[in-house]
Write a protein that holds these residues in place. Structure first.
Motif, PDB file in Angstrom:
ATOM      1  N   CYS A   1       0.806  -1.222   0.000  1.00 40.96           N
ATOM      2  CA  CYS A   1       0.000   0.000   0.000  1.00 40.96           C
ATOM      3  C   CYS A   1       0.841   1.276   0.000  1.00 40.96           C
ATOM      4  N   HIS A   2       2.057   1.217   0.546  1.00 40.97           N
ATOM      5  CA  HIS A   2       2.932   2.394   0.600  1.00 40.97           C
ATOM      6  C   HIS A   2       4.354   2.012   0.178  1.00 40.97           C
ATOM      7  N   PRO A   3       4.531   1.544  -1.047  1.00 46.86           N
ATOM      8  CA  PRO A   3       5.845   1.043  -1.465  1.00 46.86           C
ATOM      9  C   PRO A   3       6.952   2.099  -1.441  1.00 46.86           C
ATOM     10  N   LEU A   4       6.626   3.359  -1.745  1.00 41.30           N
ATOM     11  CA  LEU A   4       7.643   4.404  -1.763  1.00 41.30           C
ATOM     12  C   LEU A   4       8.142   4.741  -0.358  1.00 41.30           C
ATOM     13  N   ARG A   5       7.299   4.541   0.631  1.00 45.87           N
ATOM     14  CA  ARG A   5       7.689   4.843   2.018  1.00 45.87           C
ATOM     15  C   ARG A   5       8.227   3.616   2.744  1.00 45.87           C
ATOM     16  N   TYR A   6       8.227   2.472   2.049  1.00 47.35           N
ATOM     17  CA  TYR A   6       8.643   1.216   2.690  1.00 47.35           C
ATOM     18  C   TYR A   6      10.057   1.264   3.258  1.00 47.35           C
ATOM     19  N   PRO A   7      11.059   1.788   2.530  1.00 39.48           N
ATOM     20  CA  PRO A   7      12.425   1.811   3.097  1.00 39.48           C
ATOM     21  C   PRO A   7      12.532   2.579   4.402  1.00 39.48           C
ATOM     22  N   ASN A   8      11.690   3.603   4.565  1.00 36.68           N
ATOM     23  CA  ASN A   8      11.731   4.385   5.808  1.00 36.68           C
ATOM     24  C   ASN A   8      10.893   3.755   6.917  1.00 36.68           C
ATOM     25  N   LEU A   9       9.694   3.283   6.561  1.00 37.07           N
ATOM     26  CA  LEU A   9       8.797   2.729   7.577  1.00 37.07           C
ATOM     27  C   LEU A   9       9.238   1.347   8.054  1.00 37.07           C
ATOM     28  N   MET A  10       9.960   0.612   7.212  1.00 37.25           N
ATOM     29  CA  MET A  10      10.461  -0.713   7.603  1.00 37.25           C
ATOM     30  C   MET A  10      11.973  -0.766   7.410  1.00 37.25           C
ATOM     31  N   SER A  11      12.645   0.235   7.912  1.00 37.11           N
ATOM     32  CA  SER A  11      14.107   0.270   7.856  1.00 37.11           C
ATOM     33  C   SER A  11      14.673  -0.840   8.739  1.00 37.11           C
ATOM     34  N   PRO A  12      15.935  -1.245   8.535  1.00 36.67           N
ATOM     35  CA  PRO A  12      16.518  -2.300   9.381  1.00 36.67           C
ATOM     36  C   PRO A  12      16.424  -1.988  10.874  1.00 36.67           C
ATOM     37  N   LYS A  13      16.582  -0.710  11.234  1.00 34.03           N
ATOM     38  CA  LYS A  13      16.509  -0.332  12.649  1.00 34.03           C
ATOM     39  C   LYS A  13      15.101  -0.544  13.198  1.00 34.03           C
ATOM     40  N   ILE A  14      14.091  -0.075  12.457  1.00 36.28           N
ATOM     41  CA  ILE A  14      12.705  -0.226  12.909  1.00 36.28           C
ATOM     42  C   ILE A  14      12.308  -1.697  12.925  1.00 36.28           C
ATOM     43  N   CYS A  15      12.705  -2.437  11.882  1.00 33.71           N
ATOM     44  CA  CYS A  15      12.378  -3.859  11.804  1.00 33.71           C
ATOM     45  C   CYS A  15      12.983  -4.620  12.979  1.00 33.71           C
ATOM     46  N   GLY A  16      14.247  -4.313  13.294  1.00 29.64           N
ATOM     47  CA  GLY A  16      14.902  -4.957  14.431  1.00 29.64           C
ATOM     48  C   GLY A  16      14.238  -4.595  15.748  1.00 29.64           C
ATOM     49  N   LEU A  17      13.827  -3.335  15.874  1.00 28.20           N
ATOM     50  CA  LEU A  17      13.207  -2.874  17.119  1.00 28.20           C
ATOM     51  C   LEU A  17      11.879  -3.570  17.376  1.00 28.20           C
ATOM     52  N   ILE A  18      11.024  -3.675  16.347  1.00 27.21           N
ATOM     53  CA  ILE A  18       9.722  -4.303  16.567  1.00 27.21           C
ATOM     54  C   ILE A  18       9.866  -5.820  16.729  1.00 27.21           C
ATOM     55  N   THR A  19      10.904  -6.399  16.133  1.00 27.99           N
ATOM     56  CA  THR A  19      11.142  -7.830  16.335  1.00 27.99           C
ATOM     57  C   THR A  19      11.589  -8.110  17.757  1.00 27.99           C
ATOM     58  N   VAL A  20      12.506  -7.289  18.268  1.00 26.57           N
ATOM     59  CA  VAL A  20      12.946  -7.434  19.659  1.00 26.57           C
ATOM     60  C   VAL A  20      11.771  -7.219  20.607  1.00 26.57           C
ATOM     61  N   SER A  21      10.897  -6.276  20.268  1.00 26.14           N
ATOM     62  CA  SER A  21       9.715  -6.031  21.099  1.00 26.14           C
ATOM     63  C   SER A  21       8.815  -7.272  21.149  1.00 26.14           C
ATOM     64  N   SER A  22       8.694  -7.979  20.022  1.00 20.31           N
ATOM     65  CA  SER A  22       7.898  -9.209  20.004  1.00 20.31           C
ATOM     66  C   SER A  22       8.499 -10.252  20.946  1.00 20.31           C
ATOM     67  N   TRP A  23       9.820 -10.391  20.910  1.00 17.69           N
ATOM     68  CA  TRP A  23      10.489 -11.340  21.809  1.00 17.69           C
ATOM     69  C   TRP A  23      10.304 -10.949  23.269  1.00 17.69           C
ATOM     70  N   ILE A  24      10.410  -9.658  23.558  1.00 16.09           N
ATOM     71  CA  ILE A  24      10.283  -9.200  24.950  1.00 16.09           C
ATOM     72  C   ILE A  24       8.859  -9.410  25.465  1.00 16.09           C
ATOM     73  N   LEU A  25       7.864  -9.041  24.662  1.00 19.79           N
ATOM     74  CA  LEU A  25       6.471  -9.201  25.075  1.00 19.79           C
ATOM     75  C   LEU A  25       6.123 -10.671  25.286  1.00 19.79           C
ATOM     76  N   GLY A  26       6.586 -11.528  24.369  1.00 16.99           N
ATOM     77  CA  GLY A  26       6.317 -12.953  24.514  1.00 16.99           C
ATOM     78  C   GLY A  26       6.989 -13.542  25.731  1.00 16.99           C
ATOM     79  N   SER A  27       8.250 -13.154  25.978  1.00 21.58           N
ATOM     80  CA  SER A  27       8.987 -13.665  27.141  1.00 21.58           C
ATOM     81  C   SER A  27       8.368 -13.184  28.444  1.00 21.58           C
ATOM     82  N   THR A  28       7.856 -11.953  28.445  1.00 19.18           N
ATOM     83  CA  THR A  28       7.177 -11.440  29.642  1.00 19.18           C
ATOM     84  C   THR A  28       5.947 -12.278  29.964  1.00 19.18           C
ATOM     85  N   ASP A  29       5.199 -12.626  28.931  1.00 14.95           N
ATOM     86  CA  ASP A  29       4.025 -13.493  29.124  1.00 14.95           C
ATOM     87  C   ASP A  29       4.446 -14.858  29.662  1.00 14.95           C
TER      88      ASP A  29
END
Length: 312
Positions: free
Chosen positions: A127-155
């Protein structure tokens, strides 16, 4: 909490799902084959994505994390089940039981959030291919992935600690092939209704919220795909999204059935069947679905295979 009243010297008894009849020996052998295929398939997906530079994108990074979670999930339950079956033992220590509860609930929670992130990734890409490099940059992708691990481990920590805050003064037989905390609550001699209520609301957060994100993301994706002028682009988008939706449907369907019912409505036979599905069958289906429905993965596999042969 009832740590002082808990008898930690007594092991729990896992009743398992197999006996030593010919039919069950065959089924046990089939489970071992599935375990080996799932283990090798998810390991191959992780290595393939790591080795092929063309797969160093957010979508495939998230897919490698899903394979890692599936790999850890199946190794949390099946090896202990196989050891008990082959050795004739049915016991599991309290520490071993707590470890299983922590890992499998953590991994289930991690996958819930990761599947929502993968849906959001496809929404941005389509839906937003031109903004994809910014919205899903390696830093953001890594951050939300780590957040998934943290939330799951907390549970996982909360569920393990809460489960062993109850006393188990009577039967210590668990009607499962691994330590599943709903099965433990059934044999507790304490009133667990309050914890079950809390667990229900936690499931709403851990399951319903990611499902809402997935539905909203794919509703927008489907509208965008239908409006695509290119039939090739439309076909590629549908292939990628359909594989993800297959995984989401199987995974969330089993988890919703398993953890959003009160213990009074549980059937040991149903629980075992559903547990086999999401702890054993789902980890083998994920790499198969993504590899068979994805030409880029197949191409990368052939490239890595070709490099290996040329190196020899």
């Amino acid at each position: 909490m009832a740590w002082g009243n808990q008898n930690f010297t007594s092991d729990f008894i896992l009743l398992g799902i197999f006996n030593h009849s010919p039919t069950h020996i065959f089924l046990f052998s089939l489970v071992l084959v599935i375990f080996l295929v799932a283990f090798m398939g998810n390991t191959a997906m992780i290595l393939l994505i790591y080795l092929d530079p063309q797969l160093h994108t957010p979508m495939y990074f998230l897919l490698s994390q899903l394979s890692l979670m599936d790999l850890m999930l199946i190794t949390t339950t099946v090896p202990k089940m196989a050891f008990n079956y082959l050795s004739g033992s049915k016991s599991i220590s309290v520490a071993g039981c707590a470890t299983q509860i922590f890992f499998y609930t953590s991994l289930l929670g991690c996958e819930c959030f990761l599947l929502a992130v993968m849906a959001y990734d496809r929404y941005i890409a389509i839906c937003h291919p031109l903004r994809y490099p910014n919205l899903m940059s390696p830093k953001i992708c890594g951050l939300i992935t780590v957040s998934s691990w943290i939330l799951g481990s907390t549970d996982g920590v909360i569920d393990a600690v809460a489960t062993f805050s109850f006393s188990y003064c009577g039967s210590r037989e668990i009607a499962q092939f691994f330590c599943d905390f709903p099965s433990l609550l059934i044999i507790s001699c304490n009133d667990t209704s309050t914890f079950e209520d809390v667990l229900f609301y936690c499931c709403i957060i851990m399951i319903i919220f990611p499902v809402a994100v997935i539905i909203a993301s794919y509703a927008r994706v489907i509208l965008a795909v239908v409006r695509m002028a290119s039939s090739e682009g439309r076909q590629k988008a549908f292939a990628t999204c359909s594989s993800h939706l297959m995984v989401v449907g199987m995974y969330y369907g089993a988890v919703l059935f398993m953890y959003m019912r009160p213990t009074s409505d549980r059937s040991p036979t149903q629980d075992k069947m559903v547990s086999v599905f999401y702890t054993i069958l789902t980890p083998i289906l994920n790499p198969l679905i993504y590899s068979l429905c994805n030409k880029e993965v197949a191409k990368a596999f052939m490239n890595v295979l070709g490099k290996g042969k040329s190196g020899q």
